[in-house]
Design an enzyme around this catalytic site. Sequence first.
Site, PDB file in Angstrom:
ATOM      1  N   ASP A  16       0.837  -1.189   0.000  1.00  0.00           N
ATOM      2  CA  ASP A  16       0.000   0.000   0.000  1.00  0.00           C
ATOM      3  C   ASP A  16       0.880   1.251   0.000  1.00  0.00           C
ATOM      4  O   ASP A  16       1.974   1.238  -0.550  1.00  0.00           O
ATOM      5  CB  ASP A  16      -0.934  -0.039   1.219  1.00  0.00           C
ATOM      6  CG  ASP A  16      -2.263   0.627   0.954  1.00  0.00           C
ATOM      7  OD1 ASP A  16      -2.282   1.862   0.841  1.00  0.00           O
ATOM      8  OD2 ASP A  16      -3.290  -0.075   0.847  1.00  0.00           O
ATOM      9  N   ASP A  65      -1.666   3.397  18.172  1.00  0.00           N
ATOM     10  CA  ASP A  65      -2.595   2.286  18.009  1.00  0.00           C
ATOM     11  C   ASP A  65      -2.071   1.224  17.042  1.00  0.00           C
ATOM     12  O   ASP A  65      -2.742   0.232  16.790  1.00  0.00           O
ATOM     13  CB  ASP A  65      -3.954   2.791  17.514  1.00  0.00           C
ATOM     14  CG  ASP A  65      -5.063   2.562  18.546  1.00  0.00           C
ATOM     15  OD1 ASP A  65      -4.804   1.872  19.539  1.00  0.00           O
ATOM     16  OD2 ASP A  65      -6.174   3.071  18.332  1.00  0.00           O
ATOM     17  N   ASP A 116      20.449  -9.312   7.377  1.00  0.00           N
ATOM     18  CA  ASP A 116      19.828 -10.611   7.094  1.00  0.00           C
ATOM     19  C   ASP A 116      20.048 -11.055   5.649  1.00  0.00           C
ATOM     20  O   ASP A 116      19.553 -12.103   5.237  1.00  0.00           O
ATOM     21  CB  ASP A 116      18.335 -10.588   7.419  1.00  0.00           C
ATOM     22  CG  ASP A 116      17.550  -9.589   6.597  1.00  0.00           C
ATOM     23  OD1 ASP A 116      18.168  -8.864   5.787  1.00  0.00           O
ATOM     24  OD2 ASP A 116      16.321  -9.513   6.756  1.00  0.00           O
ATOM     25  N   ASP A 127      13.897   2.512  -0.850  1.00  0.00           N
ATOM     26  CA  ASP A 127      14.642   2.450   0.394  1.00  0.00           C
ATOM     27  C   ASP A 127      13.940   1.472   1.337  1.00  0.00           C
ATOM     28  O   ASP A 127      13.060   0.725   0.921  1.00  0.00           O
ATOM     29  CB  ASP A 127      14.803   3.840   1.026  1.00  0.00           C
ATOM     30  CG  ASP A 127      13.472   4.527   1.334  1.00  0.00           C
ATOM     31  OD1 ASP A 127      12.512   3.840   1.768  1.00  0.00           O
ATOM     32  OD2 ASP A 127      13.374   5.748   1.140  1.00  0.00           O
ATOM     33  N   ASP A 148      12.329   2.301   4.307  1.00  0.00           N
ATOM     34  CA  ASP A 148      11.483   2.989   5.282  1.00  0.00           C
ATOM     35  C   ASP A 148      10.070   3.129   4.723  1.00  0.00           C
ATOM     36  O   ASP A 148       9.787   4.040   3.944  1.00  0.00           O
ATOM     37  CB  ASP A 148      12.051   4.365   5.603  1.00  0.00           C
ATOM     38  CG  ASP A 148      11.247   5.081   6.687  1.00  0.00           C
ATOM     39  OD1 ASP A 148      10.335   4.454   7.271  1.00  0.00           O
ATOM     40  OD2 ASP A 148      11.522   6.271   6.941  1.00  0.00           O
ATOM     41  N   HIS A 176      -3.604   6.118   3.329  1.00  0.00           N
ATOM     42  CA  HIS A 176      -4.380   4.955   2.927  1.00  0.00           C
ATOM     43  C   HIS A 176      -3.889   3.678   3.600  1.00  0.00           C
ATOM     44  O   HIS A 176      -4.671   2.911   4.168  1.00  0.00           O
ATOM     45  CB  HIS A 176      -4.303   4.820   1.407  1.00  0.00           C
ATOM     46  CG  HIS A 176      -5.177   3.768   0.825  1.00  0.00           C
ATOM     47  ND1 HIS A 176      -4.721   2.532   0.456  1.00  0.00           N
ATOM     48  CD2 HIS A 176      -6.493   3.781   0.532  1.00  0.00           C
ATOM     49  CE1 HIS A 176      -5.720   1.818  -0.044  1.00  0.00           C
ATOM     50  NE2 HIS A 176      -6.799   2.548  -0.013  1.00  0.00           N
ATOM     51  N   ASN A 202      -6.411  -1.336  24.770  1.00  0.00           N
ATOM     52  CA  ASN A 202      -5.352  -0.511  25.352  1.00  0.00           C
ATOM     53  C   ASN A 202      -5.856   0.836  25.841  1.00  0.00           C
ATOM     54  O   ASN A 202      -5.077   1.714  26.196  1.00  0.00           O
ATOM     55  CB  ASN A 202      -4.212  -0.301  24.342  1.00  0.00           C
ATOM     56  CG  ASN A 202      -4.644   0.487  23.125  1.00  0.00           C
ATOM     57  OD1 ASN A 202      -5.823   0.719  22.900  1.00  0.00           O
ATOM     58  ND2 ASN A 202      -3.673   0.891  22.316  1.00  0.00           N
ATOM     59  N   SER A 233     -11.248  -0.559  -0.518  1.00  0.00           N
ATOM     60  CA  SER A 233      -9.969  -0.588   0.185  1.00  0.00           C
ATOM     61  C   SER A 233     -10.146  -0.788   1.679  1.00  0.00           C
ATOM     62  O   SER A 233      -9.241  -1.253   2.356  1.00  0.00           O
ATOM     63  CB  SER A 233      -9.198   0.721  -0.050  1.00  0.00           C
ATOM     64  OG  SER A 233      -8.641   0.759  -1.328  1.00  0.00           O
TER      65      SER A 233
END
Length: 457
Positions: A194, A203, A223, A240, A242, A249, A263, A421
């Site tokens: 996405d 959350d 890894d 990249d 990140d 979305h 929580n 979606s």
Amino acid sequence: MHKNPVRRATIPRGINGLFPSGVLNARCEEGVGMERTRRGITGKSRGNSLFSLIVVMAWGIAMWTGWGLAAEEVPHGKGTHGRDEVLVKFWEDVEDQTKWDLHARAKAKRVKNFTIVRGLELVKVPDTTKIEEAIRLYGESDAVVYAEPNYIVQGQAVPNDPSYGSLWGLQRIDSPGAWNLSIGNSGVVVGVADSGIDYNHPDLSANAWRNPLECDKNGLDDDGNGYRDDCYGIDTFSHDSDPMDDNGHGTHVAGIIGAVGNNGVGVAGVNWNVSVAACRFLGSDGTGTISGAIECLQYFKSLKEKGVNIVATNNSWVIVDYSGEPGPFSRAIYDAVEEHRKAGILFIAAAGNRSLNNDITPTYPASNYQSNVISVAATTSGDGLATFSNYGPGTVHLGAPGLSILSTAPHNDYAWMSGTSMAAPHVSGVAALLKAYNPELDWKAIKNLILAGGDSV
């Protein structure tokens, strides 16, 4: 246009006592029209959220185990694509020299070599070469299986109405009964291809998947998977590691699947506990390319092969043409999804937001005839098909809540969004919950449990 009747599929008590009777509604698309709010949800106990899952199934679809049509049987069309990129699939025994010679004839440069589909390459052609001419040139060679443009994809947005209130989707799926049996398990992973995820959201943070070998930010590929410091996933749009969300979305989708439960703040996802792995391939405007999507699927498959318990990927996007209408079939996407089937990963997809019958006007990749695909329409709080939702008795398997869905948004926020979606992640969440309750279930059993036992609506 008269739309085919649908069935609301309950999750019956009789399926090994897995869940009490309930219903699942799912529908997901990019919700660029959103209303952000904290009012009325901060400090709200998730234990009070209901978890009844309303599944609205296309008439006559109850259980599906067939392999579907071959890729060659799916029609092609015209679609939007990057002006200078082509996906080329070579036969596996073709020598590198032959590939280089073909690239030279097309004046093309190889940009990426995919491992998920053997022989698949992304090439860039110069501005002086038309895409159509490059595809023709590659297609004339016996060394090439197929060549196609690098089509554009996008999440699907529709206007939304926040007056429906908060968390009605979970209220429609009888959450207390299901949560009494399972609230999920952090060892179960859902891959979200996405616009990324705000993995710092209060959350979502606890349920954001983490790559244990790559969270030290040492600038190394610890890894050996080809990505440096891919702690939360990867970003194939910016190239990249990140996958931070700058659109909203993907964060909204992730919250539906697994916003942390019980929580005392915000909202709850279908799973209180789960791991959501992020792959950002949609940019800030909500669009991306199929090559970016394929790299996401490749990444998730590689995690599965390394022992990460990925049960499904959520795919709240569609291939589009220049006007935003459904675009053409992609053989490359088809092949990548097939590799996911072989790896035991469900491909859960948004059916589309154009009020179309997908049996007549296919919307890809949701319309792919593949046994690990689940195509999801959007439903309303009254169990009806949302007016914007695509449908189709042969190609859309079920429906889920997709109108005015409250979930997480970037920067510690919350928002209502509408679309298929939003429906698809309800189903992805159920797949993860089933796997958490019974780890022995494979993808076929999970799919059949989701699709079984429909109520007409």
